[in-house]
Design a protein around this motif. Structure first.
Motif, PDB file in Angstrom:
ATOM      1  N   GLU A  53       0.849  -1.197   0.000  1.00 56.06           N
ATOM      2  CA  GLU A  53       0.000   0.000   0.000  1.00 56.06           C
ATOM      3  C   GLU A  53       0.881   1.243   0.000  1.00 56.06           C
ATOM      4  O   GLU A  53       1.872   1.307   0.738  1.00 56.06           O
ATOM      5  CB  GLU A  53      -0.869   0.030   1.268  1.00 56.06           C
ATOM      6  N   TRP A  54       0.505   2.234  -0.797  1.00 56.17           N
ATOM      7  CA  TRP A  54       1.250   3.498  -0.823  1.00 56.17           C
ATOM      8  C   TRP A  54       0.261   4.640  -0.673  1.00 56.17           C
ATOM      9  O   TRP A  54      -0.297   5.131  -1.641  1.00 56.17           O
ATOM     10  CB  TRP A  54       2.052   3.611  -2.102  1.00 56.17           C
ATOM     11  N   SER A  55       0.021   5.031   0.552  1.00 57.88           N
ATOM     12  CA  SER A  55      -0.971   6.033   0.966  1.00 57.88           C
ATOM     13  C   SER A  55      -2.311   5.699   0.319  1.00 57.88           C
ATOM     14  O   SER A  55      -2.625   4.544   0.054  1.00 57.88           O
ATOM     15  CB  SER A  55      -0.493   7.454   0.667  1.00 57.88           C
ATOM     16  N   SER A  56      -3.130   6.729   0.074  1.00 58.13           N
ATOM     17  CA  SER A  56      -4.423   6.460  -0.564  1.00 58.13           C
ATOM     18  C   SER A  56      -4.311   6.550  -2.079  1.00 58.13           C
ATOM     19  O   SER A  56      -5.301   6.500  -2.780  1.00 58.13           O
ATOM     20  CB  SER A  56      -5.468   7.462  -0.061  1.00 58.13           C
ATOM     21  N   LEU A  57      -3.065   6.654  -2.576  1.00 59.29           N
ATOM     22  CA  LEU A  57      -2.887   6.805  -4.019  1.00 59.29           C
ATOM     23  C   LEU A  57      -2.830   5.476  -4.751  1.00 59.29           C
ATOM     24  O   LEU A  57      -3.397   5.342  -5.831  1.00 59.29           O
ATOM     25  CB  LEU A  57      -1.587   7.572  -4.304  1.00 59.29           C
ATOM     26  N   ALA A  58      -2.108   4.502  -4.204  1.00 62.11           N
ATOM     27  CA  ALA A  58      -1.886   3.289  -4.987  1.00 62.11           C
ATOM     28  C   ALA A  58      -1.802   2.049  -4.108  1.00 62.11           C
ATOM     29  O   ALA A  58      -1.212   2.080  -3.028  1.00 62.11           O
ATOM     30  CB  ALA A  58      -0.601   3.422  -5.807  1.00 62.11           C
ATOM     31  N   THR A  59      -2.404   0.984  -4.601  1.00 63.85           N
ATOM     32  CA  THR A  59      -2.213  -0.338  -4.016  1.00 63.85           C
ATOM     33  C   THR A  59      -1.545  -1.211  -5.070  1.00 63.85           C
ATOM     34  O   THR A  59      -2.075  -1.377  -6.170  1.00 63.85           O
ATOM     35  CB  THR A  59      -3.567  -0.967  -3.618  1.00 63.85           C
ATOM     36  N   PHE A  60      -0.359  -1.702  -4.728  1.00 60.21           N
ATOM     37  CA  PHE A  60       0.406  -2.538  -5.660  1.00 60.21           C
ATOM     38  C   PHE A  60       0.129  -4.012  -5.409  1.00 60.21           C
ATOM     39  O   PHE A  60       0.147  -4.466  -4.259  1.00 60.21           O
ATOM     40  CB  PHE A  60       1.911  -2.312  -5.460  1.00 60.21           C
ATOM     41  N   PHE A  61      -0.081  -4.742  -6.490  1.00 60.64           N
ATOM     42  CA  PHE A  61      -0.105  -6.198  -6.439  1.00 60.64           C
ATOM     43  C   PHE A  61       1.107  -6.678  -7.232  1.00 60.64           C
ATOM     44  O   PHE A  61       1.189  -6.472  -8.446  1.00 60.64           O
ATOM     45  CB  PHE A  61      -1.406  -6.746  -7.037  1.00 60.64           C
ATOM     46  N   LEU A  62       2.054  -7.264  -6.526  1.00 60.38           N
ATOM     47  CA  LEU A  62       3.293  -7.735  -7.152  1.00 60.38           C
ATOM     48  C   LEU A  62       3.126  -9.226  -7.413  1.00 60.38           C
ATOM     49  O   LEU A  62       2.950 -10.006  -6.467  1.00 60.38           O
ATOM     50  CB  LEU A  62       4.479  -7.483  -6.217  1.00 60.38           C
ATOM     51  N   LEU A  63       3.148  -9.610  -8.681  1.00 56.41           N
ATOM     52  CA  LEU A  63       2.766 -10.985  -9.037  1.00 56.41           C
ATOM     53  C   LEU A  63       3.960 -11.862  -9.382  1.00 56.41           C
ATOM     54  O   LEU A  63       5.051 -11.386  -9.716  1.00 56.41           O
ATOM     55  CB  LEU A  63       1.801 -10.963 -10.229  1.00 56.41           C
ATOM     56  N   ASP A  64       3.711 -13.152  -9.315  1.00 50.20           N
ATOM     57  CA  ASP A  64       4.682 -14.170  -9.718  1.00 50.20           C
ATOM     58  C   ASP A  64       4.067 -14.961 -10.870  1.00 50.20           C
ATOM     59  O   ASP A  64       3.217 -15.814 -10.658  1.00 50.20           O
ATOM     60  CB  ASP A  64       4.982 -15.088  -8.521  1.00 50.20           C
ATOM     61  N   GLY A  65       4.484 -14.635 -12.085  1.00 49.26           N
ATOM     62  CA  GLY A  65       3.946 -15.297 -13.271  1.00 49.26           C
ATOM     63  C   GLY A  65       4.806 -16.437 -13.774  1.00 49.26           C
ATOM     64  O   GLY A  65       4.657 -16.855 -14.931  1.00 49.26           O
ATOM     65  N   ARG A  66       5.704 -16.934 -12.942  1.00 51.04           N
ATOM     66  CA  ARG A  66       6.594 -18.021 -13.387  1.00 51.04           C
ATOM     67  C   ARG A  66       6.455 -19.299 -12.577  1.00 51.04           C
ATOM     68  O   ARG A  66       6.500 -20.387 -13.142  1.00 51.04           O
ATOM     69  CB  ARG A  66       8.054 -17.556 -13.307  1.00 51.04           C
ATOM     70  N   GLN A  67       6.302 -19.152 -11.259  1.00 55.26           N
ATOM     71  CA  GLN A  67       6.412 -20.326 -10.390  1.00 55.26           C
ATOM     72  C   GLN A  67       5.246 -21.299 -10.527  1.00 55.26           C
ATOM     73  O   GLN A  67       5.410 -22.494 -10.289  1.00 55.26           O
ATOM     74  CB  GLN A  67       6.517 -19.859  -8.935  1.00 55.26           C
TER      75      GLN A  67
END
Ligand code: FE
Ligand code: CA
Length: 522
Positions: A311-325
């Motif tokens: 979470e980065w304040s009320s500006l952005a929510t990041f979803f960091l994905l794993d597209g390999r495993q």
């Protein structure tokens, strides 16, 4: 319960949290430190930057901080400080566990140290340090051990309130075929975050200098933990990469080359490599973990969860994905540049890019985003680039996982506005994702495009949602995020054969926050 991957469950007791573990030095809060003043300073002996070796306390004769420093995975109250002790040239340090002190300062000269502590760099972890430290404001950090002081880094927690977020998105830095002027440009920009989308190293054997090879990898294709460590060490010896790592907190995910090109789950690219591939992948995962500033425990089994939410304040929510495993093997023999309709396997419903657990986690997470922007940071191209006859030009991208893409886009349409950040393919592109938002593809920091500009133009002219493509230059993307708009400024390296090359802007695209899926050139 699938609402958070296990490694990110609050409480952090299973994490690599080792502050205070060995030294009896308790981290002090900023407020306490300010109150303690001189006492706090006395507790953490300082070394002058100009005199990085303090005589009289040094078991090591060589600087153990040749791999630099980094920080990452910030939340509102803490961040991970990273370094890894190594021998000359990034060789494995011949030592047992080594205590390392970290310090946070309000100023670059470390005259106002506000917190510090000691952690053990463990031999079984390649002497990597991941210190999870409390902080409430931007700070400088450094490490000391054995009379040596590390380079300094700049870090920050995720703010509680912010009007603007700046993010450098980068990927794909084959050491052999280009210098890292893009990283110098990132360091000069000093963004709030660096999102690294994978292909931090390439596993390939050394090529002789010549043709497009500017500098050679050390040794053969990497397969063992020590091979991978040496490869990371070679990359981290680059001064521009070191500067970028020290400039801002990183959010790092991997792609394929951190293990092996185009592997899928436990299926290696080359069937001849299948024996021992599980052990190789685990070694590669550990080496990745040892070199990334990530908030998770060392991988000890075949299953290593790196997908996570930031979470980065009320500006952005990041979803960091794993597209390999977790992905299904590439369909139809993973042929590239084939213009025939695909075989039936490509369209089977249960083909997966993310695996069912990550898919459920992502859909659930996207459903409860309250930030202005949802950001999906992931590896391969989401935009539909299939030809009229259904032909899949690159089976490694989401095109080769079309049923899974349908599910992804359905989930990504839940927030008011979603931005997808993509790496992997070594060309820059901006595209609309109808009904969802936009996709911005970073080109390689140094890796070369497989196609030239004419071919990229010819292909993308078939797809009106692709609003721009650039294939002739290396670079990265500067994203500036506000409540009103998402702005993507594509930076390109004039001359990838020159480490000091100028870096300039190719094009800038914006997405108006009120018109979620329209991408216009600024
Ligand atoms: Fe790549
Ligand atoms: Ca890749």
């Amino acid at each position: 319960m699938r609402d958070a991957p296990p490694s990110l469950v609050p409480g952090r007791t299973d994490l690599c949290l080792r502050r205070g573990q060995t030294s009896g030095v308790t981290p002090i809060s900023r407020r306490d430190a300010l109150g303690l003043g001189a006492a706090a300073l006395a507790a953490f002996p300082l070394a002058r930057a100009a005199d990085r070796r303090r005589p009289g306390s040094a078991p090591s004769t060589d600087d153990p901080f040749v791999l630099g420093v980094c920080s990452g995975d910030p939340d509102a109250t803490s961040v991970v400080l990273w370094t890894r002790l190594a021998g000359p040239g990034g060789a494995l340090l011949e030592a047992g566990d080594v205590p390392v002190t970290w310090e946070l300062s309000e100023d670059e000269g470390f005259t106002s140290v506000v917190a510090g502590g000691t952690v053990d760099a463990l031999a079984r972890e390649g002497h990597a340090v991941h210190a999870v430290v409390d902080l409430s404001a931007p700070a400088w950090f450094r490490f000391t051990t054995g009379g040596w002081t590390s380079p300094i880094g700049r870090t920050a927690p995720a703010p509680r309130d912010a009007d603007t977020l700046t993010v450098a998105a980068a990927s794909c830095q084959n050491f052999e075929v280009g210098y890292y002027a893009a990283h110098r440009d990132i360091a000069e920009w000093q963004p709030d975050l660096v999102v690294f989308l994978g292909d931090f190293i390439y596993e390939y054997a050394a090529n002789p200098v010549g043709d497009h090879v500017l500098r050679s990898h050390h040794g053969p294709e990497v397969r063992t933990i020590d091979d991978y460590r040496i490869r990371y060490g070679q990359y981290l010896g680059d001064r521009h990469l070191a500067a970028s790592r020290a400039a801002a907190p990183w959010l790092a995910i991997w792609d394929d080359h951190e293990v092996e090109n185009n592997h899928a789950r436990l299926v290696p690219e080359d069937p001849a490599d299948v024996d021992g591939f599980a052990e190789r992948r685990l070694a590669a995962y550990q080496a990745w973990w040892e070199h990334m500033p990530v908030r998770m425990a060392r991988p000890t089994s075949a299953d290593f969860t790196i997908y996570r939410r930031v979470e980065w304040s009320s500006l952005a929510t990041f979803f960091l994905l794993d597209g390999r495993q977790y992905r299904s093997d590439q369909a139809c023999g993973d042929v590239t540049l084939n213009f025939d309709p695909p075989c039936a396997d490509a369209l089977v419903d249960d083909r997966t890019m993310l695996g069912s657990e990550q898919e459920v986690w992502l859909a659930g997470g996207l459903a409860d985003v309250s930030a202005r922007w949802a950001v999906i940071a992931q590896q391969t191209v989401v935009s539909d680039m299939r030809l009229e006859n259904g032909a899949i030009i690159n089976y490694d991208q989401w095109d080769g996982y079309a049923p899974a893409r349908d599910r992804l886009l359905l989930a990504a349409a839940q927030p008011e506005r979603t931005i997808v950040l993509t790496g992997d393919i070594h060309l820059a592109a901006a595209a609309r994702l109808p009904g969802v938002g936009a996709e911005f593809v970073s080109t390689g920091v140094s890796s070369r495009s497989p196609v030239d500009q004419a071919a990229a133009d010819a292909l993308t002219s078939l797809f009106p949602d692709v609003v721009g493509v650039e294939a002739d230059h290396r670079g990265y993307v500067r994203h500036t995020v506000t409540n009103d708009a998402w702005t993507a400024e594509f930076r390109t390296v004039d001359d990838a054969t020159d480490p000091d090359s100028a870096v300039s802007t190719w094009k800038t695209f914006t997405v108006d926050a009120n018109v979620r899926d329209v991408v216009v050139e600024a």
